[in-house]
Every structure is written in C-alpha cells, then in structure tokens.
Design a protein around this motif. Sequence first.
Motif, PDB file in Angstrom:
ATOM      1  N   LEU A 192       0.830  -1.206   0.000  1.00 49.51           N
ATOM      2  CA  LEU A 192       0.000   0.000   0.000  1.00 49.51           C
ATOM      3  C   LEU A 192       0.862   1.253   0.000  1.00 49.51           C
ATOM      4  N   GLY A 196       0.701   4.149  -2.798  1.00 50.18           N
ATOM      5  CA  GLY A 196       0.461   5.554  -2.460  1.00 50.18           C
ATOM      6  C   GLY A 196       1.528   6.461  -3.012  1.00 50.18           C
ATOM      7  N   VAL A 210      -2.438   5.654   4.933  1.00 51.11           N
ATOM      8  CA  VAL A 210      -2.573   4.206   4.932  1.00 51.11           C
ATOM      9  C   VAL A 210      -2.634   3.700   6.371  1.00 51.11           C
ATOM     10  N   VAL A 249      -6.812   4.835   3.221  1.00 49.56           N
ATOM     11  CA  VAL A 249      -6.736   3.418   2.859  1.00 49.56           C
ATOM     12  C   VAL A 249      -6.611   2.621   4.148  1.00 49.56           C
ATOM     13  N   THR A 250      -7.536   1.666   4.321  1.00 53.92           N
ATOM     14  CA  THR A 250      -7.535   0.829   5.524  1.00 53.92           C
ATOM     15  C   THR A 250      -7.555  -0.621   5.087  1.00 53.92           C
TER      16      THR A 250
END
Length: 911
Positions: A192, A196, A210, A249-250
Amino acid sequence: MASPLTRLASLKVKLGALVGISVLVSATVATLGATHGVSRWLVIPVAVAISLILTQLLAAGMIAPLREMTEAARRMARGDYSARIDAQGRDEVATLARAFTTMAADLKDVDQQRRDLVATVSHELRTPAAALRAVLENMADGVTPADEAGLRSVLAQAERLSDLLADLLALSRIDAGLAPLRTRSVDVAALLADAGCEITLSGREVPVRVEVVPPDLHVAAEPMRLRQAITNLLDNAARHSPPGSEVRVTARLASLDGDRDSVDGQGHSSPRLWTIDIEDDGPGIRAEDRQRIFDRFGTAAAGGTGLGLAITRWVAEIHGGRVDALDPRPGHTGARLRLTLPVEPHVRTVTALPSPSTPSPPTVPDHRPPAPASPSNSITGPGATMSLPPTRLTPPLPAPYPAGSIPLGPGRTPPPTMDSAFGSLWPEVDVPGRPRLLLAALAVGLLAAVILPFRDQGVGTTLVLLAGGATLAAAARRRSWLTAACGVLGIALALIPMLRAAGWLIPLTLLAGAVTVVIGVTPARALTALIGSALAWPLAGLRGLPWLGRMLSTSRRTRAWWPVIRTAAVSLAMLVVFGALFASADAVVAHWVDLLVPDLSIDTAILRGFVFCACFGIVLAGCYLAINPIMDASLTLPAGRVARHAWEWLVPAALVIATYAVFIAAQVTAWLAGHEYVERTTGVTYAEYARQGFGQLTVATVLTLLLVGVVARHASRAAEGDRLLLRAVLGLLGVLTLVVIASAMWRMNLYQQAYGFTTLRLVVDAFEIWVGLVVLMVLGAGISLQGKWIPRAAALTGVGIVLGLGLMNPEAWVANRNVDRFERLGDNALDVAYLGGLSDDAIPAITERLAGQARTCTLAQYAARTHRSDDALEWNLGRSRARRALANLGVSVPDLQATSPACGAFDVATR
C-alpha cells in the motif's frame, strides 16, 4: 414459417417427400379436371400453380438456414460475429446451422478477447510510459541531473514498464484460461505504501493515508496484479478528491472488523478474508450506479477511460474475491470502495474481463464531477509538469457491410428464396401487404366461378372482366394520363363479350386487355421491358408467394380479419336459411333463386373450382405486378457498340434495299403484264400466285423492322453527315416496307376475291394495317432520331385495332362481303357451310342479304348447331339480334333444322 416437414431427420427424405407430394397433388388435380371435362388449357396452368404453391409451403424453412448462413458469413468477413442462425429440425442443414452458430459464438469470444487485450494494454501502459517520458524530458531540459540516481530512476521505470507488459500478456493468458495464478506472500503495508507513492509521483495533489491492521499483515496474492488493482482504486479516488482533502486506505482482516460490511457475499463472517477500504472526500457515487461503475467503460468523466475499475474487479475475481462500492461512513460524503480477498486463495476463479458483449446493466457515466484542480491529465516530476491530452479508448467498429448484403438483426431475416431466384432483375422494393387486394381477388375468383361455367359469353363475362380490371386498377401504384387512357381502353374491351357472339374475339380481347394492363400499371417503355413485363405477369404468381405469405401470416391486422370472417359466415348462413324458406314458399322467388344460385353437383363443382383458381391466381398475380413492377432499367438493353465505320451497317442495309428493289420490280411487272404473263411464266393462276407469297411478305416486313432497330442502335450519330445518312437509309427502308405491305394486302385482296372472305383473312388484314402503322411511326421517329415512345405507342395501336375489330362486327362484315361476291359471281361463289358456321353476329346480315334456298340452307347450317335460351347473365347483343332477325322471318330453329337434309345438294353445288 416452419416447414411441415421439419420433423423429418434427413434432407434426402424431405426432398423426396416434397417431390412426391407435389407430383401426387398435381396428378390428382389434372386427373380430376380431365375426368370431369375441364379444358386442358385450364387444367394444366391450375395444376402447375397449385403444385408450385404447395412446394413453397412445404419447403418453407428448409433452405432458410443456408441463406442466413450466407448473410452471416458476409458479416463475419467484415468483423461482425453477432449473427445467429435460427435452425429448426434435425436434418443435415439444421445440424450445420447449429454448428455455424457455435462457431460464430466462439469467433466472437476470440475477437472480444483480442479487443479486450488491446484496450487493457493501452490503459495500463499509459501511466508508466508517461512517467518515463516526464523523467527523460526533465533530464534533457536540465531540470533533473542525469546522474547515477536519475539513471537508476529511469531504469526502474523501464523495468516496471517491461514487467507490466509481461504481466498484461500473462493476464490475457489467464483470461483465456491458459496461465496459472502464481501467488506468494505479500506485505500489505509495504504494497500500500508503494501504491500511495506512485499516486503522489503521478501528480495527484491529494495525500494518501494508509492504515493496516495488524501492521504486519501478510497475505497470499500475486503482487503485480494486486498492486495493479490497488493502484487503479487509489487513482480513481485521487482523481475525484478536491484539493486539500486526503484519500484514506484501511487494510484489515475481515474477522477483526466489527462492521457488517466485512462479511462475505454469503452473509457469513470469514476469518480467511481480508479487506482494503479506500475512501475519498469527493462527491460520492449514487446508489443506483454503484454496480455499474465496475463495468467496462462504466465511467467516462475526468479523463478516466472506464477500464480501471473493470480491471480491478477482474483481478479481484481471479483471486477469488470481489470489489464493491459501499455507503460512506457516518459524517462522510465521498466514495467508499472495498476490495475483499481471501488470505489464502486456494481456488482461482477465471472470469473474463467485463465487455459490452456480456449481458450487464446499461453503462452509465460517472456522475461525480472532477476535482477543480485537475482539469486535464498530468504527470508531475521534480520541478516540472508535463500535460497530456485526454485519451479515449474505443473498441474498433466493424467495417461497413459489403454491397448487396443485408444485415441480420432482431426482427430481420435474410431475403426470401424468391429474392435470390430473381436477383436484381425483379427485387421487392417497399412492397407492403395489402389484404384488401387479396379479398378483392378472392371475390373476383368467386364471381367468375359462379358466372362463367356453363354460360356463353355475355353480361356475366363483362362483369367478371370489369371486376378484375377494377381490382388491378386499385392495385396500381402509379397514376398518370396513360393509366387513365388504359383504363378507358380496358372498359371498352370488357364490353366486347357482351356485344359480340363470336367466340374467337374473346382470346384477342383478353390478349389486348393484358397488354393494356401491362402498359397502364408498369413503367415499362422499351420494347424488351414491355415484353418482359408481359411475361412477368404469369411469373408474378411465383414471385409474389412471399408477399402472399406475409399477408396470410399472423399479425395484428390478420387477427382483425376474424370479426369480418365471422360476420360473413353468419350472414351467409342466415341468407341460406331464409332464402330456402322463401324459395319454397313462392314460385317466383324459387325461379329467381335458380337463376342466381349455381348448380353445385360434383361435376360442376370441380369445373367451378378450376375457374376460381385460375381467375383468382390471374388477378392476384396482376395485383403483385402492379404493386411491384419490373423496373424499365432492369430489362432495357444497354447502349449498343457504335460502329467505327459507316460501311459496317450500310452494306447489309444496302443489300436488303436491293432485294426490296428486285421484289418491287417483279410486282410491277406482274401488275402491268397481267394474269396471262403470270400464268405463262410461273405455271400457276393469278390467285394461286397471290396466295403463295403472303406469309413470306409478312415475315420479311417484321424482319425489316428488326433490321431498322439494329441499324439505329449501332449507327454513329456524332456528325451531321452520319445523322443525314442514317435518316436517308432508314427512310428508304421504311418506304420500301410500306410498298411491300401494300403488295401483301393487294395479294390478300386478290385471294379473297378468288376464294372468298373469312374472319382469319380479315384478322390478317388488320395485322398488316397495324404493321404499316408501326412503320409510319418508325419513319416519324427517324426525323428526330428519338424512338423511345414507339413500343408503347405500337402496343396501344394494336389494342385499338383489336377494339375496332370487335366493334365493327367482323362476322357480319365477312358475311356481307361474301354475299356481295355471290351476287357478282353466281351460285358457285357462295360457301353455305362457312356462312352457316358463323356466329349469331352474322345472322342479321344473312337474313337481310340472302333470299330463297341460299338463305334457307345457310340458316339450316346455322340451326344445326346446339342452341339454348340465355339467362340474364348470358345476354348478348349479337344473339339477341339474331333471334330478332329469325323472328322477323317467321321461322324458328327447329323449323330450320328440319330443312337441313334437303340442302345437301345445294351445299355441294355452291362449294
């Protein structure tokens, strides 16, 4: 319409059954007609027509799949694989059609995969290629130093581009089921973070936050494909986020998420699932559009191509997961997309990339407006920004269909067999079904079946002809002064059966009426077009079968006929019941019923059936010819090759002129020298000399007209001298032809003076007069060298001559001429048998001009034929005048029949 033979499993058996049934029906119809005294001239056409119609009905659908496959193959050659063949039955053609449909579907899938690959590669290569170009331009402009770090950055972008190309090819193979999904352990936090950073480096001015729970979350996946899906989701969120906002973002295991959105598609929590939620602060996605945005080209705003989310869904599905658009969290208005994947993807689900060919909800544009700070696509690098024009990816469209092909689609079928049989010579151009014409033709057939059998020509015949002519006039699509003139001629011709009793006038009248109809309802002008249109009338019974089928097929209008049919049936039943009651109650009514209601015994019913079929078919075929005539251009001969030298046509024409000159010289010699010279030089009498050459002269006249047409077609008209020479030669040929026609008529006159007058000789004289008028038309056209009007004018002139022949009472004229000859030459000049064999039209002239034994014996010959009384529908002016003439003499037919034996010696003496 399905064939009644559909259930048969072999094409050979179908064809055998078709031939056998057609032959059996045709033989049955012919046998019925022959055993019940029906004329062969009526039996043969009706039997052939019924056989053809039955063949069309039984063969319906047998070869339709072949025509459909032909059209589909043409479309496939142009890149359109959507056509499907409607195959019914179990024979070889149906099996081939189903195999063809399967092949078309497979080819469509292959073609769609090719297009999907092109679109996917174009979409996925755009971002790394643009980033690589931006870095290189910065180095070239000196913005970024070309040191080792910069070169390594360029190398990294190139390696990424190479890896992406290899990956896209692998994705294409996976989509086709050819490559396995290779998974390994992936650090979700690192993945992630890299995604990003890529979004930040691409120029999006939106930070990416994130969160991974737990921070050391590792899952099994194919890294490049998973990164591709996450990058597409982040790019979509960043593109729709306003400046100053962020993308959240999770990532977490689904079992650790207390939100019910963490459940899988079956409604059960799964400890083996993990999710990635991507949220933004943009305008959000409407609830009704949340599933459509994952379709191919489901979004088209803000510079997006509509492929990114579709690729993301495809990557999720091949990992055994899914991607969804969820409701935003409380207090937020942006979009919330969730990628749900298994921690250990054991089973790979191969799903084709969504495409327009697969059924899916209608594609709608993304309703979220773009961020104000991003009016166009841009890639930013350190210290510089490169703008890229917006790009739209559209699958290539099929090329246009080839000329002459008809695309198959919903509600469209390939052209019927008749279209293929007649080709471009007689196509169906905007031919609507007209049920009223079908009903009118049925009415004419019924009227003819009731009136014509067992009746002589008279009022009933005229009524049938007028009804048929009115139906054809109603069917005509063209209206002009010529149509009106032909209508007047047709009415006048229809009156002849009521005015004249001579039976030989009926065929001539019908022929002239047919020519009148062809000229009135078709646009034919050239000679070949007129002949072709006339021959097309009987062929229209075959060409119009698809048109008849369309009118009889189930439709809204057809269903509307049922009340009319029901009402007609009830009315007919009431008429029969009450008519029978009143006829049994009153003798006068019973007599009227006997006159109006035909005898329906088995013999008469069969004859009436044949008459109905013939008249119905003739009228309906004429209606089709009027609705869909053969175009004049289809039958007009192309322009002939112009002769390079005048002598190419002048020499043959000169030889013909020379033979004409020799013949005319012989005629002048015989005329000046007299009978003795002819008898001395030829050994025949002058009458025999006149009789011998009449037929040859008629043929020579017709051949001369053909020669004039050929010369006019090929002679050059470029120079004034050429035109003058052409006029001179054609004029000389025309004048010589008129001389020959005059000679032929002179010979016929001599022959008639020697052997007597007959109706056949009168018809020949009328034909010669018509040919002479045609020659005069050719001479008139030679002045302007424009003769396109001649064929129709000549045909109408012939019709006028037939009409004049019928109105002049030809048999009375023949009788008067023979009586004149008898008065001039004596008893031996009277052919009593021939005069007595003339129709009722000649009886008034015979009773007025002859006297004594000559009149008695001539009338006895007339009375020897069968005579019966006429009813109201059989009334005829000629027969009425004959009865009145006999009544004025005070004799009856039985009295004349009694005197017939006593006239034998007189008959022999006068022959």
